[in-house]
Enzyme design. Structure first.
Site, PDB file in Angstrom:
ATOM      1  N   GLU A 138       5.238 -11.588   2.826  1.00 12.78           N
ATOM      2  CA  GLU A 138       3.959 -12.107   3.338  1.00 12.78           C
ATOM      3  C   GLU A 138       3.538 -13.357   2.577  1.00 12.78           C
ATOM      4  O   GLU A 138       3.145 -14.370   3.158  1.00 12.78           O
ATOM      5  CB  GLU A 138       2.849 -11.047   3.173  1.00 12.78           C
TER       6      GLU A 138
ATOM      7  N   GLY B 290       0.942  -4.738 -10.692  1.00 17.59           N
ATOM      8  CA  GLY B 290       0.233  -5.575  -9.714  1.00 17.59           C
ATOM      9  C   GLY B 290      -1.241  -5.204  -9.589  1.00 17.59           C
ATOM     10  O   GLY B 290      -2.129  -6.057  -9.668  1.00 17.59           O
TER      11      GLY B 290
ATOM     12  N   GLU C 282      -2.550   3.924  -4.693  1.00 15.04           N
ATOM     13  CA  GLU C 282      -1.198   3.476  -5.007  1.00 15.04           C
ATOM     14  C   GLU C 282      -0.753   4.086  -6.340  1.00 15.04           C
ATOM     15  O   GLU C 282       0.432   4.301  -6.566  1.00 15.04           O
ATOM     16  CB  GLU C 282      -1.171   1.947  -5.085  1.00 15.04           C
TER      17      GLU C 282
HETATM   18  C1  G6Q Z   1       0.678  -3.328  -6.929  1.00 14.08           C
HETATM   19  C2  G6Q Z   1       1.793  -3.290  -5.997  1.00 14.08           C
HETATM   20  C3  G6Q Z   1       1.670  -4.230  -4.837  1.00 14.08           C
HETATM   21  C4  G6Q Z   1       1.920  -5.695  -5.186  1.00 14.08           C
HETATM   22  C5  G6Q Z   1       2.101  -6.491  -3.894  1.00 14.08           C
HETATM   23  C6  G6Q Z   1       2.381  -7.938  -4.147  1.00 14.08           C
HETATM   24  O1  G6Q Z   1       0.590  -2.646  -7.910  1.00 14.08           O
HETATM   25  O2  G6Q Z   1       2.983  -3.456  -6.669  1.00 14.08           O
HETATM   26  O3  G6Q Z   1       0.429  -4.126  -4.194  1.00 14.08           O
HETATM   27  O4  G6Q Z   1       0.867  -6.209  -5.926  1.00 14.08           O
HETATM   28  O5  G6Q Z   1       3.148  -5.917  -3.149  1.00 14.08           O
HETATM   29  O6  G6Q Z   1       3.494  -8.095  -4.965  1.00 14.08           O
HETATM   30  P1  G6Q Z   1       3.817  -9.476  -5.628  1.00 14.08           P
HETATM   31  O7  G6Q Z   1       2.699  -9.833  -6.528  1.00 14.08           O
HETATM   32  O8  G6Q Z   1       5.115  -9.300  -6.324  1.00 14.08           O
HETATM   33  O9  G6Q Z   1       3.903 -10.478  -4.494  1.00 14.08           O
END
Ligand code: G6Q
Length: 546
Positions: free
Chosen positions: A212, A267, A353
Site C-alpha cells: 500500500e 510498528g 494486533e
Molecule cells: C504493526 C504492524 C503493521 C505495520 C504495517 C506497516 O505493528 O506490523 O500494522 O505497521 O503493516 O508496515 P511498514 O511500516 O513496514 O510499512
C-alpha cells in the site's frame, strides 16, 4: 487444562466469580461510602476511577495475586532491559527506550542505544525546525505548507491520532494529511488539496516493502513529476522513515533524507520514533519531547509502583476479569474529547494486533479467551448511537470513559455539558433502573395501570454494567504521552497473563503475502488454484479490470 487455568490464583478467581456474579454494584456502593477512594488512584496527570466495576476488595486481592503469580514486574523488567521477548521474531521490544531522557543508558549488544535514539531524534528535530521555520524550501523556493504522511498500520495510526489529538499545539499554517489506503481514492483526493511546490511527502514504512505504502509513494512521486518538477527536485519534497536504507535508496530517496529507526521498535509502538516525524512537524520538537516525557513518566510509574496503585496493572487485570470470567468479548473506548476522535481506532490496532493470538509463547493452544474486540467513538456522539446496546443489550460491554477535566476550547457551558454527560453515563450504567422504579415513574407521570404494565419492562435498565473513568487533568502533549503508554502497558500486562506474544503479527504478514499472489493473478488474468468462491470473485472482477 492450560498452565494458566490450572493456577490456584485462577481457580480462586473462578470460585470468587461464582459468588460475585449476581452481586449488584449499586448495593456495593450503598454499603461502602469509601468505595471511590478505595478504588481510584492518580498518577501522571490522570485519575483512574475503577470503583464502578464488579469488584470487591477481595476481587482486587485475587487479581493482584494473579499478577504476582505471573511475575508481571519481572516480565516488564525483561522487556525494558532488552530481553528478546519477541521470541517468534527473535527481537527485543524497546519502545520504552525511545522515551528515555538524554544521558540514560541501555546497552543492547554492547551498544548504548539511548545515545543512538537521541542522535536520530536530533536529526529529526533539526529537520523539523527547518521545515517549520521556512528555512527548508521547495524546488521553486517556496516554504513547505503541506505534509503528506504516506504509511499504513503502525506507520499511520499513531501519528494521525496524535496530530488530531494535539491540534491546539499545531502550527496551523502547516497542513497535515495522511494517506494509508491503497484505494486510489485516498491519494487522489489528498493530492487535489495540496500544491506540489509546497508539499513534503514523508514515506513512512518500517520495512519499506509494504504494498500500500509503496503504491501510494510511487503515485505521489509520479504526480509530483507530472506537475513539472524534475527528478533532482524529488530530494526537496520526499523524505523516508524506515529501517531499510537499501529499499529507500532503491525507491529514489536520498538516504541523507532518511530517518532511521530499529527492528526493536514494533510498528504499533513506533510513534515515539522517527515514525513520529509528522507529529514533530505538526506540534514542534518541544511538544514532541513533552509527549515523550509523559510516556516516560508512565514507564516509571509502571516499573516502580506497587501493583495495587499501578494504573496499567489495574486496568490490565480488570480486562482479564471481564474477558475470562464474565465472558465479555468486546469493550468500548469512549473518549469524551473530540480531539481524541481517532483514539479508539489507534487502540484497536495496539490492543487487537498485540493480543489477538490463540497460541501461547510455548506454542500451545489457549483454552481461555485472549484479546477482546475493542471499538468506540467519541462521546457524546456514541450516546446517540450504540450506547443503547451497552445499556440494554444482551452483552456485557465494559467501557473506558476518558475525559479531560478542562477543555482546550472553553466555549460557554460546553465543557460542563460534556463532563456531565460522561459522568452521568457511568452512573446510569452502574445503577440501572429497576422495574419498581420505572413503575413508580410512569405512575407519577399519570400513566394508567395498563400502560404502566405494558411499557415498564422496556424502560428497565439492568445496570451492573462496568466502566473505568480516566480523568486527565488536561489533554496536552504530556498527558497524551502518558495515556498512550498506559494502554501500551495495559496490553503488555494482559499479554503476559494470557501467555501470548504481544509483539508479533503473523496475521498482518499473511495479508501482505496473500495480496501479492492474488494481485499477480488479477494483473495477468491467469487465475490459479483457489476454492470456487475465490476464483469466482477473481474472474468476476477481472472482467471489469482488463
Ligand atoms: C504493526 C504492524 C503493521 C505495520 C504495517 C506497516 O505493528 O506490523 O500494522 O505497521 O503493516 O508496515 P511498514 O511500516 O513496514 O510499512
Amino acid at each position: 487444562m492450560s498452565k494458566l487455568t490450572r493456577l490456584p490464583q485462577w481457580q480462586a478467581l473462578q470460585a470468587h466469580y461464582d459468588d460475585l456474579s449476581q452481586v449488584q454494584m449499586r448495593d456495593l456502593f450503598a454499603q461502602d461510602d469509601q468505595r471511590f477512594s478505595t478504588f481510584s488512584t492518580q498518577s501522571c496527570g490522570m485519575l483512574l476511577d475503577y470503583s464502578k466495576n464488579r469488584i470487591t476488595r477481595q476481587t482486587m486481592e485475587l487479581l493482584l495475586s494473579l499478577a504476582d503469580a505471573m511475575d508481571i514486574a519481572g516480565q516488564a523488567d525483561s522487556m525494558v532491559s532488552g530481553g528478546r521477548i519477541n521470541a517468534t521474531e527473535d527481537r527485543s521490544v524497546l519502545h520504552t527506550a525511545l522515551r528515555k531522557p538524554r544521558g540514560d543508558k541501555l546497552l543492547l549488544d554492547g551498544v548504548n542505544i539511548v545515545d543512538d535514539v537521541h542522535a536520530i531524534a536530533d536529526q529529526a528535530a533539526a529537520f523539523t525546525d527547518k521545515i517549520r521555520s521556512g528555512e527548508w524550501r521547495g524546488y521553486t523556493g517556496k516554504p513547505i505548507r503541506s505534509i503528506v504522511n504516506i504509511g499504513i498500520g503502525g506507520s499511520d495510526l499513531g501519528p494521525l491520532m496524535v496530530c488530531e489529538a494535539l491540534k491546539p499545539w499545531a502550527q496551523r499554517d502547516l497542513e497535515m494529511h495522511f494517506v494509508s489506503n491503497v484505494d486510489g481514492t485516498h491519494i487522489a483526493e489528498t493530492l487535489t488539496r495540496v500544491d506540489a511546490e509546497t508539499t513534503l511527502f514523508i514515506i513512512a514504512s518500517k520495512t519499506f516493502t509494504t504494498l500500500e505504502t509503496l503504491a501510494n509513494a510511487h503515485s505521489a512521486r509520479n504526480w509530483f513529476l507530472d506537475t513539472g518538477a524534475t527528478e533532482k527536485d524529488v530530494a526537496r519534497h520526499f523524505v523516508a522513515v524506515s529501517t531499510n536504507a537499501e529499499a529507500v535508496a532503491g525507491f529514489g530517496i536520498d538516504t541523507d533524507n532518511m530517518f532511521r529507526f530499529w527492528d526493536w521498535v514494533g510498528g504499533r509502538y513506533s510513534l515515539w520514533s522517527s515514525i513520529g516525524l509528522a507529529i514533530r512537524l505538526s506540534i514542534g520538537n518541544d511538544n514532541f519531547d513533552a509527549m515523550l516525557s509523559g510516556a516516560h513518566d508512565m514507564d516509571q510509574h509502571f516499573a516502580n509502583t506497587e501493583y495495587k496503585n499501578n494504573l496499567p496493572v489495574i486496568m490490565g487485570l480488570l480486562g482479564v476479569w471481564y474477558s475470562n470470567f464474565f465472558n465479555a468479548r468486546t469493550c468500548v473506548i469512549a473518549p469524551y474529547d473530540q480531539y481524541l476522535h481517532r483514539f479508539p481506532a489507534y487502540l484497536q490496532q495496539l490492543d487487537m494486533e498485540s493480543n489477538g493470538k490463540s497460541v501461547t509463547m510455548e506454542g500451545e493452544s489457549v483454552d481461555y479467551a485472549t484479546g477482546p474486540v475493542l471499538w468506540g467513538e467519541p462521546g457524546t456522539n456514541g450516546q446517540h448511537a450504540f450506547f443503547q446496546l451497552i445499556h440494554q443489550g444482551t452483552d456485557l460491554i465494559p467501557a473506558d470513559f476518558i475525559v479531560p477535566a478542562v477543555s482546550q476550547n472553553p466555549v460557554g457551558a460546553h465543557h460542563k455539558m460534556l463532563l456531565a454527560n460522561c459522568i452521568a453515563q457511568t452512573e446510569a450504567l452502574m445503577k440501572g433502573k429497576t422495574l419498581e422504579e420505572v413503575q413508580a415513574e410512569l405512575t407519577t407521570a399519570g400513566r394508567s395501570p395498563a400502560e404502566v404494565e405494558s411499557i415498564a419492562p422496556h424502560k428497565v435498565f439492568s445496570g451492573n454494567r462496568p466502566s473505568n473513568t480516566l480523568v486527565l487533568d488536561e489533554l496536552n502533549p504530556k498527558t497524551l504521552g502518558a495515556l498512550i503508554a498506559l494502554y501500551e502497558h495495559k496490553v503488555f500486562v494482559q499479554g503476559k497473563i494470557w501467555g501470548v506474544n504481544s509483539f508479533d503479527q503473523w496475521g498482518v504478514e499473511l495479508g501482505k503475502q496473500l495480496a501479492s499472489t492474488v494481485l499477480r493473478e488479477l494483473e495477468t488474468g491467469d487465475i490459479g488454484e483457489h476454492d470456487n468462491s475465490t476464483s469466482g470473485l477473481l474472474q468476476h472482477c477481472a472482467t471489469f479490470n482488463k
